[in-house]
Design an enzyme around this catalytic site. Structure first.
Site, mmCIF file in Angstrom:
data_model
loop_
_atom_site.group_PDB
_atom_site.id
_atom_site.type_symbol
_atom_site.label_atom_id
_atom_site.label_comp_id
_atom_site.label_asym_id
_atom_site.label_seq_id
_atom_site.Cartn_x
_atom_site.Cartn_y
_atom_site.Cartn_z
ATOM 1 N N GLY A 20 -2.914 0.561 5.123
ATOM 2 C CA GLY A 20 -3.383 0.482 6.507
ATOM 3 C C GLY A 20 -3.329 1.778 7.287
ATOM 4 O O GLY A 20 -3.244 1.757 8.516
ATOM 5 N N ASN A 22 -5.798 3.759 7.715
ATOM 6 C CA ASN A 22 -7.027 3.783 8.527
ATOM 7 C C ASN A 22 -6.909 2.837 9.717
ATOM 8 O O ASN A 22 -7.402 3.139 10.803
ATOM 9 C CB ASN A 22 -8.251 3.450 7.673
ATOM 10 N N HIS A 119 -15.494 4.714 3.255
ATOM 11 C CA HIS A 119 -15.438 4.934 1.805
ATOM 12 C C HIS A 119 -15.002 6.378 1.544
ATOM 13 O O HIS A 119 -15.518 7.303 2.184
ATOM 14 C CB HIS A 119 -16.811 4.659 1.175
#
Ligand code: GAR
Length: 209
Positions: A20, A22, A119
């Site tokens: 987590g 991000n 991504h």
């Protein structure tokens, strides 16, 4: 239970599976005002042990855990439960932040142009089915590219194939391991472009209300 409705901000759910970082970048960006048109009101994890859940708790954001296993292994049942949870929370936008599960065409159609994903490569390199997490960086190093990076894109029916929102390049250095490169791509690219892309999409959805 998701947070109560406030003003007209775009209501965002962040879907996670792991550490987590991000998600943390998004939480920090909301606090610092980089994200001002949207509000993270729910975190959903398909992994009960994800550290991302702790980050949500620390930030006071409600979270839900749901696994495909708990839904008899069926993706359809899993997504039905997910949709019910998202609808109950009034979710208008979904951010996939290290969410390691591919969503069905039906789900994607329901939230068309409302789902974004981060991504860890410069799409169209090292992306698509089978390219996730460290595997992406192993592939980039294995190929011998000198530049990699990260991409934030809309999610459509093609894995990692939706419209690109933001990209940022990161240099590969001599002696990089997949782990070292993953960290650099996160720090220099993902944690910067994900919050910015999130604000861009949240702002356009807010405007369209
Ligand atoms: C991130 O590097 C993200 O880009 C990647 O997984 C990591 C999750 O880290 N996602 C994919 O590979 C999706 N195809 P985090 O849980 O610390 O944010």
């Amino acid at each position: 239970m998701a947070k109560e409705k406030t003003e007209m901000k775009t209501r965002i759910a962040v879907l996670v599976s792991g550490g987590g970082t991000n998600l943390q970048a998004l939480i920090d960006a909301e606090k610092s005002g980089i994200i001002k048109s949207g509000e993270i009101v729910l975190v959903v994890s398909n992994n009960p042990d994800a550290y991302a859940l702790k980050r949500a708790e620390n930030a006071g954001i409600p979270s839900a855990v749901m696994t495909r296993k708990d839904c008899g292994g069926s993706r359809e049942a899993f997504e039905e439960k997910l949709i019910a949870t998202l609808e109950e929370a009034g979710i208008e936008m979904i951010v996939l932040a290290g969410f390691m599960s591919i969503l069905s065409e039906r789900f994607i159609a329901k939230y068309r142009d409302r789902i974004i994903n981060v991504h860890p490569s410069l799409i169209p390199s090292f992306c698509g089915e089978g390219f996730y997490g460290l595997k992406v960086h192993e592939a980039a190093l294995g190929y011998g590219v000198k530049v990699t990076g990260a991409t934030v894109h809309f999610v459509n029916e093609i894995p990692d194939g939706g419209r690109i929102i933001l990209q940022k390049a990161v240099a590969i250095r001599k002696g990089d391991t997949p782990e070292v490169l993953q960290k650099r791509v996160m720090q220099q690219a993902e944690w910067k472009i994900l919050p910015r892309a999130c604000e861009m999409v949240a702002a356009s959805l807010k405007k369209a209300k």
